[in-house]
Design an enzyme around this catalytic site. Sequence first.
Site, PDB file in Angstrom:
ATOM      1  N   ASN A 276      26.334 -34.543  40.612  1.00 46.28           N
ATOM      2  CA  ASN A 276      25.110 -34.714  41.391  1.00 46.28           C
ATOM      3  C   ASN A 276      25.544 -34.477  42.835  1.00 46.28           C
ATOM      4  O   ASN A 276      26.284 -35.284  43.403  1.00 46.28           O
ATOM      5  CB  ASN A 276      24.592 -36.131  41.191  1.00 46.28           C
ATOM      6  CG  ASN A 276      23.178 -36.384  41.636  1.00 46.28           C
ATOM      7  OD1 ASN A 276      22.753 -37.533  41.667  1.00 46.28           O
ATOM      8  ND2 ASN A 276      22.416 -35.357  41.969  1.00 46.28           N
TER       9      ASN A 276
ATOM     10  N   ASN B 286      15.601 -35.889  49.359  1.00 49.33           N
ATOM     11  CA  ASN B 286      15.650 -35.003  48.209  1.00 49.33           C
ATOM     12  C   ASN B 286      15.733 -33.548  48.670  1.00 49.33           C
ATOM     13  O   ASN B 286      15.436 -33.222  49.820  1.00 49.33           O
ATOM     14  CB  ASN B 286      14.407 -35.190  47.339  1.00 49.33           C
ATOM     15  CG  ASN B 286      14.351 -36.555  46.699  1.00 49.33           C
ATOM     16  OD1 ASN B 286      15.334 -37.028  46.139  1.00 49.33           O
ATOM     17  ND2 ASN B 286      13.192 -37.204  46.779  1.00 49.33           N
TER      18      ASN B 286
ATOM     19  N   CYS C 120      19.870 -43.650  46.177  1.00 48.77           N
ATOM     20  CA  CYS C 120      20.540 -42.684  45.299  1.00 48.77           C
ATOM     21  C   CYS C 120      21.904 -43.262  44.943  1.00 48.77           C
ATOM     22  O   CYS C 120      22.767 -43.418  45.814  1.00 48.77           O
ATOM     23  CB  CYS C 120      20.679 -41.341  46.000  1.00 48.77           C
ATOM     24  SG  CYS C 120      21.547 -40.106  45.013  1.00 48.77           S
ATOM     25  N   GLY C 121      22.103 -43.579  43.670  1.00 46.67           N
ATOM     26  CA  GLY C 121      23.337 -44.238  43.243  1.00 46.67           C
ATOM     27  C   GLY C 121      24.561 -43.347  43.333  1.00 46.67           C
ATOM     28  O   GLY C 121      25.639 -43.791  43.761  1.00 46.67           O
ATOM     29  N   ASN C 122      24.432 -42.081  42.941  1.00 44.68           N
ATOM     30  CA  ASN C 122      25.554 -41.162  43.109  1.00 44.68           C
ATOM     31  C   ASN C 122      25.760 -40.855  44.584  1.00 44.68           C
ATOM     32  O   ASN C 122      26.891 -40.747  45.069  1.00 44.68           O
ATOM     33  CB  ASN C 122      25.303 -39.867  42.335  1.00 44.68           C
ATOM     34  CG  ASN C 122      25.412 -40.047  40.838  1.00 44.68           C
ATOM     35  OD1 ASN C 122      26.277 -40.770  40.355  1.00 44.68           O
ATOM     36  ND2 ASN C 122      24.536 -39.401  40.090  1.00 44.68           N
TER      37      ASN C 122
ATOM     38  N   ASN D  10      14.016 -47.617  43.544  1.00 41.05           N
ATOM     39  CA  ASN D  10      13.169 -46.431  43.439  1.00 41.05           C
ATOM     40  C   ASN D  10      12.612 -46.390  42.017  1.00 41.05           C
ATOM     41  O   ASN D  10      13.124 -47.066  41.118  1.00 41.05           O
ATOM     42  CB  ASN D  10      13.938 -45.149  43.805  1.00 41.05           C
ATOM     43  CG  ASN D  10      15.157 -44.922  42.929  1.00 41.05           C
ATOM     44  OD1 ASN D  10      15.556 -45.775  42.141  1.00 41.05           O
ATOM     45  ND2 ASN D  10      15.782 -43.775  43.060  1.00 41.05           N
TER      46      ASN D  10
ATOM     47  N   HIS E   4      11.477 -45.392  38.160  1.00 40.07           N
ATOM     48  CA  HIS E   4      11.971 -44.661  36.996  1.00 40.07           C
ATOM     49  C   HIS E   4      11.071 -44.926  35.801  1.00 40.07           C
ATOM     50  O   HIS E   4      10.498 -46.007  35.662  1.00 40.07           O
ATOM     51  CB  HIS E   4      13.397 -45.094  36.640  1.00 40.07           C
ATOM     52  CG  HIS E   4      14.396 -44.787  37.704  1.00 40.07           C
ATOM     53  ND1 HIS E   4      15.179 -43.664  37.687  1.00 40.07           N
ATOM     54  CD2 HIS E   4      14.718 -45.462  38.836  1.00 40.07           C
ATOM     55  CE1 HIS E   4      15.950 -43.656  38.770  1.00 40.07           C
ATOM     56  NE2 HIS E   4      15.685 -44.729  39.482  1.00 40.07           N
TER      57      HIS E   4
ATOM     58  N   GLU F 242      14.593 -35.447  38.153  1.00 42.18           N
ATOM     59  CA  GLU F 242      14.430 -36.219  39.382  1.00 42.18           C
ATOM     60  C   GLU F 242      13.251 -35.706  40.197  1.00 42.18           C
ATOM     61  O   GLU F 242      13.074 -34.489  40.357  1.00 42.18           O
ATOM     62  CB  GLU F 242      15.697 -36.152  40.233  1.00 42.18           C
ATOM     63  CG  GLU F 242      16.882 -36.892  39.642  1.00 42.18           C
ATOM     64  CD  GLU F 242      17.964 -37.115  40.677  1.00 42.18           C
ATOM     65  OE1 GLU F 242      17.665 -37.733  41.730  1.00 42.18           O
ATOM     66  OE2 GLU F 242      19.097 -36.668  40.448  1.00 42.18           O
ATOM     67  N   ARG F 243      12.469 -36.626  40.720  1.00 39.11           N
ATOM     68  CA  ARG F 243      11.359 -36.234  41.582  1.00 39.11           C
ATOM     69  C   ARG F 243      11.917 -35.526  42.820  1.00 39.11           C
ATOM     70  O   ARG F 243      12.927 -35.918  43.387  1.00 39.11           O
ATOM     71  CB  ARG F 243      10.524 -37.461  41.984  1.00 39.11           C
ATOM     72  CG  ARG F 243      11.295 -38.499  42.761  1.00 39.11           C
ATOM     73  CD  ARG F 243      10.419 -39.636  43.250  1.00 39.11           C
ATOM     74  NE  ARG F 243      11.239 -40.603  43.965  1.00 39.11           N
ATOM     75  CZ  ARG F 243      10.764 -41.611  44.675  1.00 39.11           C
ATOM     76  NH1 ARG F 243       9.460 -41.803  44.757  1.00 39.11           N
ATOM     77  NH2 ARG F 243      11.561 -42.446  45.294  1.00 39.11           N
TER      78      ARG F 243
ATOM     79  N   CYS G 260      22.225 -38.782  37.700  1.00 40.73           N
ATOM     80  CA  CYS G 260      21.388 -39.579  38.608  1.00 40.73           C
ATOM     81  C   CYS G 260      21.886 -41.012  38.517  1.00 40.73           C
ATOM     82  O   CYS G 260      21.782 -41.639  37.460  1.00 40.73           O
ATOM     83  CB  CYS G 260      19.923 -39.482  38.211  1.00 40.73           C
ATOM     84  SG  CYS G 260      18.824 -40.571  39.171  1.00 40.73           S
ATOM     85  N   GLY G 261      22.458 -41.518  39.607  1.00 37.52           N
ATOM     86  CA  GLY G 261      23.053 -42.852  39.582  1.00 37.52           C
ATOM     87  C   GLY G 261      22.049 -43.954  39.307  1.00 37.52           C
ATOM     88  O   GLY G 261      22.249 -44.794  38.429  1.00 37.52           O
ATOM     89  N   THR G 262      20.947 -43.964  40.073  1.00 37.53           N
ATOM     90  CA  THR G 262      19.936 -44.987  39.810  1.00 37.53           C
ATOM     91  C   THR G 262      19.327 -44.783  38.427  1.00 37.53           C
ATOM     92  O   THR G 262      18.949 -45.745  37.751  1.00 37.53           O
ATOM     93  CB  THR G 262      18.833 -44.953  40.872  1.00 37.53           C
ATOM     94  OG1 THR G 262      18.268 -43.646  40.952  1.00 37.53           O
ATOM     95  CG2 THR G 262      19.366 -45.375  42.234  1.00 37.53           C
ATOM     96  N   GLY G 263      19.271 -43.523  37.972  1.00 38.18           N
ATOM     97  CA  GLY G 263      18.750 -43.239  36.643  1.00 38.18           C
ATOM     98  C   GLY G 263      19.616 -43.825  35.541  1.00 38.18           C
ATOM     99  O   GLY G 263      19.108 -44.296  34.521  1.00 38.18           O
TER     100      GLY G 263
END
Length: 273
Positions: A14, A73, A82-84, A154, A156, A203-204, A212-215
């Site tokens: 990412n 984005n 964004c986790g990553n 955020n 999901h 991702e939006r 996607c880290g948060t994902g």
Amino acid sequence: MRSWSVAKGHGTENDFVIIVDRHGMLAPSDGDVRFLCDRRAGIGGDGLLRAIKAQHIPEWDGDPDLWFMDYRNADGSISEMCGNGVRVFARFLNEEGLANDPLIPIGTRAGLRTAHLERDLIRVDMGPVTLDEQTTPIRLGDREWAAIGVDVGNPHAVCEVDDVDTLDLTRAPGFSSERFPRGVNVEFVQRISEHQVRMRVFERGVGETRSCGTGTVAAAAAARHWYGGDSWQVDVLGGQLQIELADQAYLTGPAVVVLRGEVLLPDPPGGDH
């Protein structure tokens, strides 16, 4: 033309363009972000990480001396977290000598996040995770799933699927704009073993990404809801991430900076700088 110093890094593929704007003098426009993230005309990335002192972020009411991760984005839109990206951000700050402690507090629009550098890996506290058990429909072509809503700072929507390889994510999934008025990241999750899942994500503001880290945190929270268990390995196209769910979520994975240099940006319309 304008010349900016830039770097590029990725966390499980990412990838992000990184700029330092300590005093908020650069103020990249949506067009600047789109140019930098363009994989043909620019540098290429899923988003832009701007390192700015928190005192220059009007909505931030915490420690003004922290580094703030202003995340955008690839289409120029603002994202809360964004986790990553936050792992790449921490790695960059450390390598540039901007943060020398192995524990790095970082301001984000989702709140304070602390990154812990552990050699090749970085562990980040991701804050509390909120799961909404009321399902919402997610559509992809002629297929539909009942997704669980998960908030990781955020939004999901997480779907349980039999085989992530069968999905066509060249187009955006359909979702309820009433449920997600600011858009949503959509995760498709396949269980592999007792504490392991595979995930693909749309991702939006970007499209399908390699990770996607948060994902992955949202996927782990949904997996705990479906199957039980507080620790999950989430396999993404770009690698593997480890998620721990306790009083808050913890995300552990790699992050590397792969490029440093200068980029020439076109002048904005009208010649304003």
